[in-house]
Design a protein around this motif. Structure first.
Motif: not given
Ligand code: 13P
Ligand code: SF4
Length: 395
Positions: A312-324, A327-334
């Motif tokens: 929890a509290g992590s900041v993650i920059g992701v390099g892949t398709e935006i729908n995924l 979704r990951l941002a939505h499923e990980n509100p912490d």
């Protein structure tokens, strides 16, 4: 061959109808056409479509299973019984002996792989046949056959072909006939090692970046990898010299993914400057320099696990398709999860699986009709299965 088919526009409006000319690859399994979707489906709003999809699913019960790739939009993925990356979905299809039909919410090569790995009585349906993969289309089987012939004529031997699962069934069959294997982004290293033990060099189709990233991580020097330019005329040896080919341990086909080609080292640098302590995770279809600048890389399934398992509290920059990523941002509100590319870019072909198409194919299934069924001809399916099963055995 070009054909007019109805597809929804890539805009956010869900009820508009867009008319678009879609190139249909010669490589694809038949039929390469689709019956026109009745216009009434595009006159339904999002709520009505949701209700009709849910009603059709209730009626069909166990007779049909919906598979969804991680890049599918939210209004589709919510109906998936199984979600996953290419490997997980192919393994799932191969492991199910029951006779349900499969509605594959993904792209064409994924539905073809499911058809090849399942018994013939089981229908595999791709809701919109125009949902292809531009990278897969960069490796036409006839171009690969020509390149192979050139290598044989030039006396370059010991070549083991490996194709990424993002390829036509006919290319998988070519690879199967020539003692090679399929791989996915999850098992590319295992398959490349398997292939390297069997020959002097690997010919890797169609994604040069997955091939380079994987071979580089295995310790193969960059100067022993060459890129075969398939756009050059027959007889050009893909733009390479005989000496380069003789020295090469990996010959990379010049294919790439336009979605992952958008990610840059500069974006990683900016993410690190703006968010000290940020973790960066990318897909291996990104360029080598981007993968090297990241903290981790892997398949869509790995990316999802990486984000879910981060504290929890992590900041993650992701390099892949935006729908995924969304979704990951939505499923990980912490956690703070964001896409490295500020110009958000969906995979436009994955996006062609619109709820209108899903409602249509499910309601047709209720009426006993399998529209948009993917059927790979048996001769092709046989050899493609050989190449896919080599991968599944080593996965
Ligand atoms: P995955 O197998 O990692 O889901 O990748 C499929 C794909 O098409 C990525 O662009
Ligand atoms: Fe193909 Fe790229 Fe879309 Fe994946 S993201 S399906 S490789 S076009």
């Amino acid at each position: 061959m070009r054909e007019q088919v109805l597809v929804p526009p890539d805009s956010a409006c869900e009820t508009d109808v867009g008319l678009m000319t879609v190139p249909l690859s010669q490589e694809r399994a038949f039929p390469t056409w689709q019956r026109d979707i009745p216009r009434e489906y595009f006159q339904l709003d999002a709520a009505a479509l949701r209700e009709r999809i849910a009603a059709a699913r209730r009626t069909l019960g166990d007779r049909c299973v919906v598979l969804g790739h991680h890049y599918q939009r939210e209004d589709i993925i919510q109906f998936a019984d199984v979600r996953g990356d290419s490997l997980k979905l192919a393994q799932w299809a191969a492991a199910q002996p029951q006779a349900e039909d499969i509605v594959f919410c993904g792209v064409h090569f994924m539905a073809e792989a499911a058809d090849i790995l399942t018994p013939p009585h089981r229908a595999v349906i791709l809701p919109n046949l125009a949902a292809g993969c531009s990278m897969a289309d960069m490796a036409a089987t006839r171009d690969v056959e020509s390149a192979w012939e050139e290598l044989v004529e030039a006396g370059i031997g010991g070549v083991v072909p490996v194709t990424y699962i993002n390829s036509a069934a006919s290319l998988k069959a070519f690879v199967g006939r020539h003692d090679g294997s399929v791989c996915t982004s999850t098992n590319a290293a295992k398959v490349l090692r398997w292939a390297s033990e069997r020959g002097e060099r690997v010919f890797f189709f169609p994604d040069q970046h997955l091939g380079r990233n994987t071979a580089h991580a295995m310790g193969i020097p960059l100067d022993q990898m060459v890129v075969w330019d398939y756009t050059l005329p027959f007889g050009s040896l893909g733009g390479l010299t005989l000496e380069q080919l003789e020295r090469a341990r990996v010959i990379l086909w010049k294919g790439y993914c336009s979605v992952h080609g958008r990610f840059t080292v500069e974006q990683v640098r900016q993410a690190r400057a703006r968010h000290p302590g940020v973790r960066v995770v990318v897909h291996p279809e990104c360029e080598l320099e981007v993968v090297q600048a990241a903290d981790a890389y892997g398949s869509t399934e790995l990316i999802a696990r990486y984000v879910h398992e981060a504290p929890a509290g992590s900041v993650i920059g992701v390099g892949t398709e935006i729908n995924l990523v969304s979704r990951l941002a939505h499923e990980n509100p912490d956690k703070t999860v964001f896409c490295l590319d500020p110009v958000v870019c969906p995979c436009s072909t994955m996006y062609r699986i619109h709820p209108a198409y899903l409602a249509w194919v499910l309601e047709e299934l209720v009426r006993g009709n399998a529209v948009n069924r993917i059927i790979v001809p048996e001769e092709t399916a046989h050899w493609a299965r050989v190449a896919l099963e080599r991968m599944l055995a080593s996965a």
